[in-house]
Every structure is written in C-alpha cells, then in structure tokens.
Design a protein around this motif. Structure first.
Motif, PDB file in Angstrom:
ATOM      1  N   PRO A   3       0.811  -1.235   0.000  1.00 48.83           N
ATOM      2  CA  PRO A   3       0.000   0.000   0.000  1.00 48.83           C
ATOM      3  C   PRO A   3       0.834   1.269   0.000  1.00 48.83           C
ATOM      4  O   PRO A   3       0.384   2.312  -0.489  1.00 48.83           O
ATOM      5  N   ASP A   4       2.068   1.205   0.530  1.00 49.34           N
ATOM      6  CA  ASP A   4       2.882   2.423   0.635  1.00 49.34           C
ATOM      7  C   ASP A   4       4.066   2.468  -0.314  1.00 49.34           C
ATOM      8  O   ASP A   4       4.633   3.534  -0.546  1.00 49.34           O
ATOM      9  N   SER A   5       4.472   1.305  -0.874  1.00 54.25           N
ATOM     10  CA  SER A   5       5.720   1.280  -1.638  1.00 54.25           C
ATOM     11  C   SER A   5       5.581   0.476  -2.924  1.00 54.25           C
ATOM     12  O   SER A   5       4.811  -0.497  -2.996  1.00 54.25           O
ATOM     13  N   LEU A   6       6.372   0.889  -3.911  1.00 55.60           N
ATOM     14  CA  LEU A   6       6.592   0.109  -5.125  1.00 55.60           C
ATOM     15  C   LEU A   6       7.966  -0.540  -4.959  1.00 55.60           C
ATOM     16  O   LEU A   6       8.961   0.152  -4.762  1.00 55.60           O
ATOM     17  N   ILE A   7       7.996  -1.873  -4.990  1.00 54.49           N
ATOM     18  CA  ILE A   7       9.224  -2.606  -4.690  1.00 54.49           C
ATOM     19  C   ILE A   7       9.778  -3.227  -5.963  1.00 54.49           C
ATOM     20  O   ILE A   7       9.052  -3.907  -6.705  1.00 54.49           O
ATOM     21  N   TYR A   8      11.066  -2.980  -6.217  1.00 51.19           N
ATOM     22  CA  TYR A   8      11.760  -3.550  -7.377  1.00 51.19           C
ATOM     23  C   TYR A   8      12.850  -4.469  -6.863  1.00 51.19           C
ATOM     24  O   TYR A   8      13.683  -4.085  -6.041  1.00 51.19           O
ATOM     25  N   LYS A   9      12.827  -5.742  -7.328  1.00 44.81           N
ATOM     26  CA  LYS A   9      13.814  -6.717  -6.900  1.00 44.81           C
ATOM     27  C   LYS A   9      14.562  -7.275  -8.103  1.00 44.81           C
ATOM     28  O   LYS A   9      13.956  -7.497  -9.156  1.00 44.81           O
ATOM     29  N   ARG A  26      41.203 -16.218  -8.244  1.00 45.91           N
ATOM     30  CA  ARG A  26      41.498 -15.043  -7.439  1.00 45.91           C
ATOM     31  C   ARG A  26      40.279 -14.534  -6.683  1.00 45.91           C
ATOM     32  O   ARG A  26      40.410 -13.833  -5.682  1.00 45.91           O
ATOM     33  N   THR A  27      39.127 -14.849  -7.175  1.00 46.13           N
ATOM     34  CA  THR A  27      37.900 -14.402  -6.514  1.00 46.13           C
ATOM     35  C   THR A  27      36.880 -15.517  -6.548  1.00 46.13           C
ATOM     36  O   THR A  27      37.012 -16.480  -7.302  1.00 46.13           O
ATOM     37  N   ASN A  28      35.830 -15.371  -5.743  1.00 44.27           N
ATOM     38  CA  ASN A  28      34.754 -16.341  -5.689  1.00 44.27           C
ATOM     39  C   ASN A  28      33.538 -15.844  -6.458  1.00 44.27           C
ATOM     40  O   ASN A  28      33.344 -14.636  -6.625  1.00 44.27           O
ATOM     41  N   ALA A  29      32.727 -16.776  -6.921  1.00 41.90           N
ATOM     42  CA  ALA A  29      31.434 -16.397  -7.496  1.00 41.90           C
ATOM     43  C   ALA A  29      30.564 -15.789  -6.407  1.00 41.90           C
ATOM     44  O   ALA A  29      30.700 -16.110  -5.228  1.00 41.90           O
ATOM     45  N   ALA A  30      29.674 -14.880  -6.804  1.00 41.98           N
ATOM     46  CA  ALA A  30      28.815 -14.212  -5.824  1.00 41.98           C
ATOM     47  C   ALA A  30      27.450 -13.928  -6.426  1.00 41.98           C
ATOM     48  O   ALA A  30      27.331 -13.678  -7.635  1.00 41.98           O
ATOM     49  N   VAL A  31      26.429 -13.989  -5.598  1.00 41.42           N
ATOM     50  CA  VAL A  31      25.069 -13.608  -5.979  1.00 41.42           C
ATOM     51  C   VAL A  31      24.575 -12.621  -4.936  1.00 41.42           C
ATOM     52  O   VAL A  31      24.495 -12.936  -3.750  1.00 41.42           O
ATOM     53  N   VAL A  32      24.258 -11.387  -5.387  1.00 39.94           N
ATOM     54  CA  VAL A  32      23.856 -10.314  -4.474  1.00 39.94           C
ATOM     55  C   VAL A  32      22.414  -9.918  -4.763  1.00 39.94           C
ATOM     56  O   VAL A  32      22.107  -9.460  -5.874  1.00 39.94           O
ATOM     57  N   PRO A  33      21.497 -10.100  -3.824  1.00 37.92           N
ATOM     58  CA  PRO A  33      20.118  -9.647  -4.035  1.00 37.92           C
ATOM     59  C   PRO A  33      20.035  -8.130  -3.894  1.00 37.92           C
ATOM     60  O   PRO A  33      20.650  -7.529  -3.005  1.00 37.92           O
ATOM     61  N   ILE A  34      19.283  -7.500  -4.761  1.00 39.24           N
ATOM     62  CA  ILE A  34      19.093  -6.048  -4.735  1.00 39.24           C
ATOM     63  C   ILE A  34      17.600  -5.763  -4.640  1.00 39.24           C
ATOM     64  O   ILE A  34      16.802  -6.338  -5.388  1.00 39.24           O
ATOM     65  N   GLU A  35      17.236  -4.907  -3.726  1.00 40.01           N
ATOM     66  CA  GLU A  35      15.827  -4.558  -3.527  1.00 40.01           C
ATOM     67  C   GLU A  35      15.715  -3.059  -3.356  1.00 40.01           C
ATOM     68  O   GLU A  35      16.361  -2.465  -2.491  1.00 40.01           O
ATOM     69  N   CYS A  36      14.892  -2.410  -4.197  1.00 37.49           N
ATOM     70  CA  CYS A  36      14.686  -0.957  -4.132  1.00 37.49           C
ATOM     71  C   CYS A  36      13.226  -0.683  -3.766  1.00 37.49           C
ATOM     72  O   CYS A  36      12.310  -1.295  -4.336  1.00 37.49           O
ATOM     73  N   HIS A  37      13.009   0.244  -2.836  1.00 39.33           N
ATOM     74  CA  HIS A  37      11.665   0.633  -2.409  1.00 39.33           C
ATOM     75  C   HIS A  37      11.410   2.074  -2.850  1.00 39.33           C
ATOM     76  O   HIS A  37      12.184   2.978  -2.534  1.00 39.33           O
ATOM     77  N   TYR A  38      10.328   2.282  -3.568  1.00 44.36           N
ATOM     78  CA  TYR A  38       9.921   3.621  -3.998  1.00 44.36           C
ATOM     79  C   TYR A  38       8.583   3.957  -3.332  1.00 44.36           C
ATOM     80  O   TYR A  38       7.647   3.153  -3.379  1.00 44.36           O
ATOM     81  N   PRO A  39       8.477   5.110  -2.712  1.00 42.26           N
ATOM     82  CA  PRO A  39       7.188   5.483  -2.089  1.00 42.26           C
ATOM     83  C   PRO A  39       6.115   5.690  -3.153  1.00 42.26           C
ATOM     84  O   PRO A  39       6.366   6.273  -4.206  1.00 42.26           O
ATOM     85  N   ARG A  40       4.924   5.160  -2.901  1.00 45.74           N
ATOM     86  CA  ARG A  40       3.817   5.310  -3.854  1.00 45.74           C
ATOM     87  C   ARG A  40       3.170   6.684  -3.767  1.00 45.74           C
ATOM     88  O   ARG A  40       2.482   7.118  -4.690  1.00 45.74           O
ATOM     89  N   LYS A  41       3.390   7.360  -2.666  1.00 51.73           N
ATOM     90  CA  LYS A  41       2.779   8.677  -2.482  1.00 51.73           C
ATOM     91  C   LYS A  41       3.878   9.704  -2.276  1.00 51.73           C
ATOM     92  O   LYS A  41       4.848   9.456  -1.566  1.00 51.73           O
ATOM     93  N   GLY A  42       3.729  10.866  -2.893  1.00 45.89           N
ATOM     94  CA  GLY A  42       4.732  11.903  -2.747  1.00 45.89           C
ATOM     95  C   GLY A  42       4.364  13.115  -3.573  1.00 45.89           C
ATOM     96  O   GLY A  42       3.389  13.100  -4.344  1.00 45.89           O
ATOM     97  N   ASN A  43       5.144  14.166  -3.416  1.00 46.35           N
ATOM     98  CA  ASN A  43       4.894  15.384  -4.172  1.00 46.35           C
ATOM     99  C   ASN A  43       5.338  15.196  -5.616  1.00 46.35           C
ATOM    100  O   ASN A  43       6.373  14.592  -5.892  1.00 46.35           O
ATOM    101  N   VAL A  44       4.542  15.735  -6.530  1.00 46.84           N
ATOM    102  CA  VAL A  44       4.877  15.641  -7.947  1.00 46.84           C
ATOM    103  C   VAL A  44       5.888  16.729  -8.285  1.00 46.84           C
ATOM    104  O   VAL A  44       5.723  17.889  -7.927  1.00 46.84           O
ATOM    105  N   SER A  45       6.977  16.306  -8.969  1.00 51.20           N
ATOM    106  CA  SER A  45       7.977  17.276  -9.396  1.00 51.20           C
ATOM    107  C   SER A  45       8.600  16.765 -10.683  1.00 51.20           C
ATOM    108  O   SER A  45       8.389  15.631 -11.099  1.00 51.20           O
TER     109      SER A  45
END
Length: 205
Positions: A3-9, A26-45
């Motif tokens: 209800p409050d956020s738009l979530i991008y994963k 020299r390095t290891n394999a890696a898997v990194v989860p990324i999650e971004c939260h955008y508010p659904r309500k806010g001032n228009v600009s």
C-alpha cells in the motif's frame, strides 16, 4: 507492491573468469540480491527518482573464502610435478599458496604436516615432519637436507623441500601427506605461532 511502496527486486550475479593458473582462482562467485523501495505517495515534481543503494562490498569481502593449495613441484619450481612417485634419496619439492583476492595482504604459513599410511591424519604410524607451529623438524636429522626455501617468492607462497622417506617395516609404496595452512596479515611480524623455521645443523638450532 505494498500500500505504501513500489518494490523492485533483482539479482546481481558475478562469475569469475579462470586465471592464468588453472589450479587457483582469485575471486569467488557471488550472488547479491538487490531490492529498491519507492514510495507510492509523494509530491509531484520534474526531478527523477534517485534510489539509494546500500554498499554490498563489505558484505562480499566478509563472505569471500581464501583458496589454499599445496602442490608437488618439479626440481626447479617452474611447474607442477607430473608424477607423484619418488625414489629414496630424492627430495620432494612442495609449494603452498593462498589466493587472497580482495583481502588485505596476507603471509602464508604451514602450521604442521603429517605423513600417514591412510587418509586419516590421526592414524598410526604417523610422522610429523613440520610441527611446533611451523618448524620443519625433519631437518634435524643428520642425513636430511629438508628446509624452507628463503627468501620467499611472495608473501602468499611458501616453498620447502623434504627428503623422500618410507615407514619402517611397511612395504606399501603410498603415503598420505596432510598439511594445515594458515595466514596472518603481511605486515605482522612472524611470532612463535606464525613462523617458517628450518633447522640449522651448524649451530644445532
């Protein structure tokens, strides 16, 4: 979406390419989860939304594992030895390495090495030719030339030679060598628990 956020994963994946030496990476394999939260309500600009990224580098560094290896080398140390067979009177050329990746510079030590007739390092008979937190005690015998090679090629590598031997009264032609490798920061001076010492017959030390 909530209800409050738009979530991008999404997932950020990293697969290292092989280095020039196929034995180590020299390095290891890696898997990194990324999650971004955008508010659904806010001032228009007219300004674009700029998501805030949390740094993952520290997390990856903490989870990265050190890659240890112990190899039989040929007599001039130029390549890995193709055969693991030896005659009494010959010397084993052993090289320990650690691939430290993005870690702080490290210095490698061989804490102990044990030879046995089975893969179980605690089995009997057993012969500890490196002991006492890094001393090549096999070199104390008058008829051996076992020693650590000095100076080192680099801090992450440690080379040493051990004269070939067999267990008395045993006719098998196979022994197992198990070594415990460890590291310390490269800027830390060797100490009684982190050292690579050879026996000096001239001074009996």
């Amino acid at each position: 979406m909530t209800p409050d956020s738009l979530i991008y994963k999404t997932i950020l994946s990293y697969k290292p390419t092989p280095s020039g030496n196929p034995v180590i990476v020299r390095t290891n394999a890696a898997v990194v989860p990324i999650e971004c939260h955008y508010p659904r309500k806010g001032n228009v600009s007219s300004s674009a939304i700029k998501p805030t990224w949390a740094p993952f580098r520290s997390t990856l560094s903490a989870e990265e594992k050190l890659m240890f290896s112990l190899r039989l080398m040929n007599d001039d140390w130029s390549a890995e030895r193709l055969s693991n067979g030896f005659q009494l009177g010959e010397s084993l050329h052993l090289q320990a390495d650690v691939a430290s990746g993005d870690h702080v510079p490290l210095r490698l030590f061989v804490d102990d090495c044990v030879a046995t007739l089975s893969p179980d390092r605690s089995s009997s008979p057993r012969y500890a030719f490196i002991d006492l937190s890094g001393c090549l005690v096999d070199g104390r015998s008058d008829d051996t030339t076992s020693t650590f090679i000095s100076p080192r090629l680099r801090q992450e590598t440690l080379q040493f030679t051990v004269d070939a031997f067999k267990f008395a009264g045993d006719n098998r032609n196979l022994i197992y060598i198990t070594c415990h490798l460890k590291v310390s920061p490269a800027d830390q001076a060797p100490n009684p628990l982190n050292k690579a010492c050879s026996f000096n017959k001239a001074s009996s030390l």
